[in-house]
Write a protein that holds these residues in place. Sequence first.
Motif, short mmCIF file in Angstrom:
data_model
loop_
_atom_site.label_atom_id
_atom_site.label_comp_id
_atom_site.label_asym_id
_atom_site.label_seq_id
_atom_site.Cartn_x
_atom_site.Cartn_y
_atom_site.Cartn_z
N LEU A 126 0.86 -1.17 0.00
CA LEU A 126 0.00 0.00 0.00
C LEU A 126 0.90 1.23 0.00
CD1 LEU A 126 -2.76 1.43 0.30
CD2 LEU A 126 -2.47 1.22 2.79
N ILE A 127 0.75 2.08 -1.02
CA ILE A 127 1.57 3.29 -1.12
C ILE A 127 1.03 4.32 -0.14
CG2 ILE A 127 2.42 5.08 -2.65
CD1 ILE A 127 1.99 3.17 -4.98
N GLN A 128 1.83 4.63 0.87
CA GLN A 128 1.37 5.53 1.92
C GLN A 128 1.71 6.99 1.65
OE1 GLN A 128 3.00 3.80 5.58
NE2 GLN A 128 1.00 2.94 6.03
N LYS A 129 2.93 7.25 1.12
CA LYS A 129 3.36 8.64 1.04
C LYS A 129 4.43 8.81 -0.03
CE LYS A 129 5.19 12.40 3.93
NZ LYS A 129 5.75 12.73 5.26
N PHE A 130 4.31 9.90 -0.80
CA PHE A 130 5.34 10.36 -1.72
C PHE A 130 5.76 11.76 -1.30
CE2 PHE A 130 4.39 7.03 -4.80
CZ PHE A 130 5.60 6.89 -5.47
N HIS A 131 7.05 12.03 -1.22
CA HIS A 131 7.52 13.37 -0.92
C HIS A 131 8.92 13.57 -1.47
CE1 HIS A 131 9.19 11.02 2.40
NE2 HIS A 131 10.10 11.97 2.54
N THR A 132 9.33 14.84 -1.55
CA THR A 132 10.62 15.20 -2.13
C THR A 132 11.51 15.83 -1.06
OG1 THR A 132 9.82 17.37 -2.82
CG2 THR A 132 9.59 15.54 -4.38
N THR A 133 12.80 15.64 -1.21
CA THR A 133 13.82 16.28 -0.38
C THR A 133 15.03 16.58 -1.26
OG1 THR A 133 14.69 14.13 0.32
CG2 THR A 133 13.09 15.19 1.79
N SER A 134 15.94 17.38 -0.74
CA SER A 134 17.17 17.69 -1.45
C SER A 134 18.26 17.98 -0.44
CB SER A 134 16.97 18.89 -2.39
OG SER A 134 16.62 20.04 -1.65
N ARG A 135 19.48 17.64 -0.79
CA ARG A 135 20.64 17.91 0.05
C ARG A 135 21.90 17.83 -0.79
NH1 ARG A 135 18.93 12.78 2.14
NH2 ARG A 135 17.87 13.92 3.77
N LEU A 136 23.01 18.16 -0.18
CA LEU A 136 24.28 18.11 -0.87
C LEU A 136 24.96 16.77 -0.63
CD1 LEU A 136 25.74 21.67 -0.14
CD2 LEU A 136 24.86 20.82 -2.32
N ALA A 137 25.57 16.25 -1.68
CA ALA A 137 26.33 15.00 -1.58
C ALA A 137 27.80 15.32 -1.83
CB ALA A 137 25.82 13.99 -2.60
N PHE A 138 28.66 14.73 -1.03
CA PHE A 138 30.10 15.01 -1.12
C PHE A 138 30.86 13.79 -1.59
CE2 PHE A 138 34.34 14.97 0.86
CZ PHE A 138 34.88 16.10 0.26
N TYR A 139 31.74 14.04 -2.55
CA TYR A 139 32.67 13.02 -3.02
C TYR A 139 34.09 13.55 -2.78
CZ TYR A 139 28.61 11.14 -5.47
OH TYR A 139 27.36 10.63 -5.77
N SER A 140 34.90 12.72 -2.19
CA SER A 140 36.23 13.18 -1.78
C SER A 140 37.11 13.60 -2.95
CB SER A 140 36.93 12.07 -0.99
OG SER A 140 37.05 10.89 -1.77
N SER A 141 36.88 13.03 -4.11
CA SER A 141 37.74 13.32 -5.25
C SER A 141 37.23 14.43 -6.15
CB SER A 141 37.94 12.05 -6.08
OG SER A 141 36.69 11.55 -6.52
N THR A 142 35.92 14.71 -6.12
CA THR A 142 35.36 15.70 -7.05
C THR A 142 34.68 16.88 -6.38
OG1 THR A 142 33.37 14.32 -7.22
CG2 THR A 142 35.07 14.02 -8.91
N GLY A 143 34.12 16.72 -5.18
CA GLY A 143 33.52 17.86 -4.50
C GLY A 143 32.06 17.64 -4.14
#
Length: 473
Positions: free
Chosen positions: A233-250
């Motif tokens: 049963l699909i209860q909830k759809f929602h969106t979020t955003s954040r920053l992702a860090f990679y040690s070699s590229t930023g």
Amino acid sequence: MPYLRYLLILAVCLGSFGECRNKRATRERRWTGPVETQKHGTSLAKKAPDVTKSRRLKTEQLLKVDDHDFTMRPAFGGPAIPVGVDVQVESLDSISEVDMDFTMTLYLRHYWKDERLSFTSTTNKSMTFDGRLVKKIWVPDVFFVHSKRSFIHDTTTENIMLRVFPDGHVLYSLRVTVTAACNMDFSRFPLDSQTCSLELESYAYTDEDLMLYWKSGDESLSIDDKISLSQFLIQKFHTTSRLAFYSSTGWYNRLYINFTLRRHIFFFLLQTYFPATLMVMLSWVSFWIDRRAVPARVSLGITTVLTMSTIITGVNASMPRVSYIKAVDIYLWVSFVFVFLSVLEYAAVNYLTTVQERRERKLRDRVREQSLPCTCGMSHTRTMMLDGTYSEADTNSLAGYTEAPMVPDEVISEKQEHMVVHLSMSSESTTTKKKGIRALRIMQNTHAIDKYSRMIFPGAYVIFNIIYWSVYC
């Protein structure tokens, strides 16, 4: 005469050339539009042509594709270009517990501004193109993080749409099916809820070059109301955003599409819980079967044990090989223990019954021996079998003695109730007599184990079910 022939051929050629030029001029007027003429003395105003509808210019010439280097992002060297994203979920195709992934079909749309694609239009109308122009201009390099498989639909053509506005704003839309990983926790399976996420991110551009964001916040995600799954049963759809860090590229902007699924329990009640409960209850039937009916009780116990093993194997076959215990494992293995204990209970009853019969046989033999006359004066006491067979040595050894009457078996059976009293008259010690009496009473009541099991087993299983469902529900 030869000169006249040459002049005639030259005149024909010149006439053909003039006719071709007239046809070409007529064709050009047809493509560029008719020239307004004066009718009945009234002059008509000539309508200014819209360059977006003109067929004289190619798309590349109109958008000036050849005049710019589209291998570089817009406003290269300046601030990060904002790219808005919105998603429309078309279907949630499948959820796989074994592979721990999900498959989703969606419409992915990008919004950004590229002034290099601006053009002049008096009507301020946009132009729409298919996927062929996408390969000639700059588009965001968005990819799906933790994606296993993905593809753009291509029936009947590639499902790609590019819409360019006169001020340089661009809408880039495509229809994608993606299969992505989902970290699932099965510790409460099948009474569990799973939260999965589809993650979008730019592959090459960091947050200093490209700012990826949801165009309208939570309203950037829309789903079809008809989406449904067989097990969830699909209860909830929602969106979020954040920053992702990679040690070699930023650092990179990452967008999340999160959705929560709750599993339907009814299927597992019918396929797992009810059969396991019925097998446990079936194992209790042996408590009401006579303890001397060995084939009936043994076959019943073996059948229930094998059936429980089949149920456990079938459930684990459709699940990943996790290293922790699931909720369904607890229920099935406790049920298996109850079934196995019912088999052990009959094994104990059968063993104690055999021991009891052996001791009763020995007591019966002792009573028969003590019913013989006293053989005083004999140097050695000889014990003879009372089944009517004697050896020749035994017969000679009894010569000269008076034959004493034998006690019939009917009399012995009538005196079994007074067996303990008769034994107390013997020369054994008091301690030995008390132990023999206590053991005899226990052996004569082996059926009491079945009687207690009829209450203990169901009661314990009911208590287990109450605790189990109160914890996991």
